[in-house]
Design an enzyme around this catalytic site. Structure first.
Site, mmCIF file in Angstrom:
data_model
loop_
_atom_site.group_PDB
_atom_site.id
_atom_site.type_symbol
_atom_site.label_atom_id
_atom_site.label_comp_id
_atom_site.label_asym_id
_atom_site.label_seq_id
_atom_site.Cartn_x
_atom_site.Cartn_y
_atom_site.Cartn_z
ATOM 1 N N CYS A 173 3.498 0.145 -8.196
ATOM 2 C CA CYS A 173 4.018 -1.206 -8.043
ATOM 3 C C CYS A 173 4.612 -1.693 -9.362
ATOM 4 O O CYS A 173 3.929 -1.686 -10.385
ATOM 5 C CB CYS A 173 2.896 -2.139 -7.593
ATOM 6 S SG CYS A 173 3.477 -3.769 -7.138
ATOM 7 N N CYS A 188 0.874 -1.173 0.000
ATOM 8 C CA CYS A 188 0.000 0.000 0.000
ATOM 9 C C CYS A 188 0.916 1.228 0.000
ATOM 10 O O CYS A 188 2.134 1.086 0.003
ATOM 11 C CB CYS A 188 -0.993 0.003 1.162
ATOM 12 S SG CYS A 188 -0.311 0.172 2.809
ATOM 13 N N CYS A 191 -2.133 1.382 -4.223
ATOM 14 C CA CYS A 191 -0.853 2.024 -4.557
ATOM 15 C C CYS A 191 -0.788 2.422 -6.022
ATOM 16 O O CYS A 191 0.243 2.896 -6.494
ATOM 17 C CB CYS A 191 0.329 1.142 -4.166
ATOM 18 S SG CYS A 191 0.481 -0.391 -5.074
#
Length: 139
Positions: A89, A11, A85
């Site tokens: 990522c 996150c 997120c």
């Protein structure tokens, strides 16, 4: 996937959702899963309300520290679970990704964080079943 699967929870701040998920997976898998968490912009510390919510479940995440997400941490995981997120990522073809849409517990009170915590637990239990790892039951 290896004999012992590895899961990375991601996150933004690695201070709430991902830490709660990692705490649940570590407790419920009984060590049968390697568990990691990280954030795209880690906070200075763990959200104290997340700590309190998990303590109610008998899981202590108070000594965890937010960690920075790296391409190597994603590469090393069998399963990458993202929680808000966005595109931060790294993506590696062939890697298993799941995106869990969950409210952010940052700045929320315990009464608001409990349902988030409970939703995380339900998803962690489903992930364990999908990985064919028996749940150790109540932590």
């Amino acid at each position: 996937m290896s004999a012992k699967p590895s899961v990375l929870f991601v996150c933004v701040h690695n201070a709430g959702r991902s830490q709660m998920a990692a705490g649940y997976l570590a407790a419920l898998s009984g060590g049968a899963v390697d568990v990691f968490s990280a954030g795209s912009a880690p906070a200075d510390g763990i959200n104290p309300v997340a700590v309190a919510a998990m303590a109610e479940e008998g899981i202590d995440i108070a000594n965890e520290t937010p960690k920075l997400l790296t391409p190597d941490s994603v590469r090393a995981a069998d399963v990458v679970v993202t929680m808000g997120c966005g595109d931060a990522c790294p993506f590696f073809p062939g890697k298993r990704y799941e995106d869990w849409e969950l409210d952010d517990p940052a700045g929320q009170g315990l009464d608001t964080v409990r349902p988030i915590r409970d939703a995380i637990r339900a998803r962690v239990e489903a992930l364990l079943a999908d990985l064919e790892v028996p749940s150790a039951g109540r932590p």
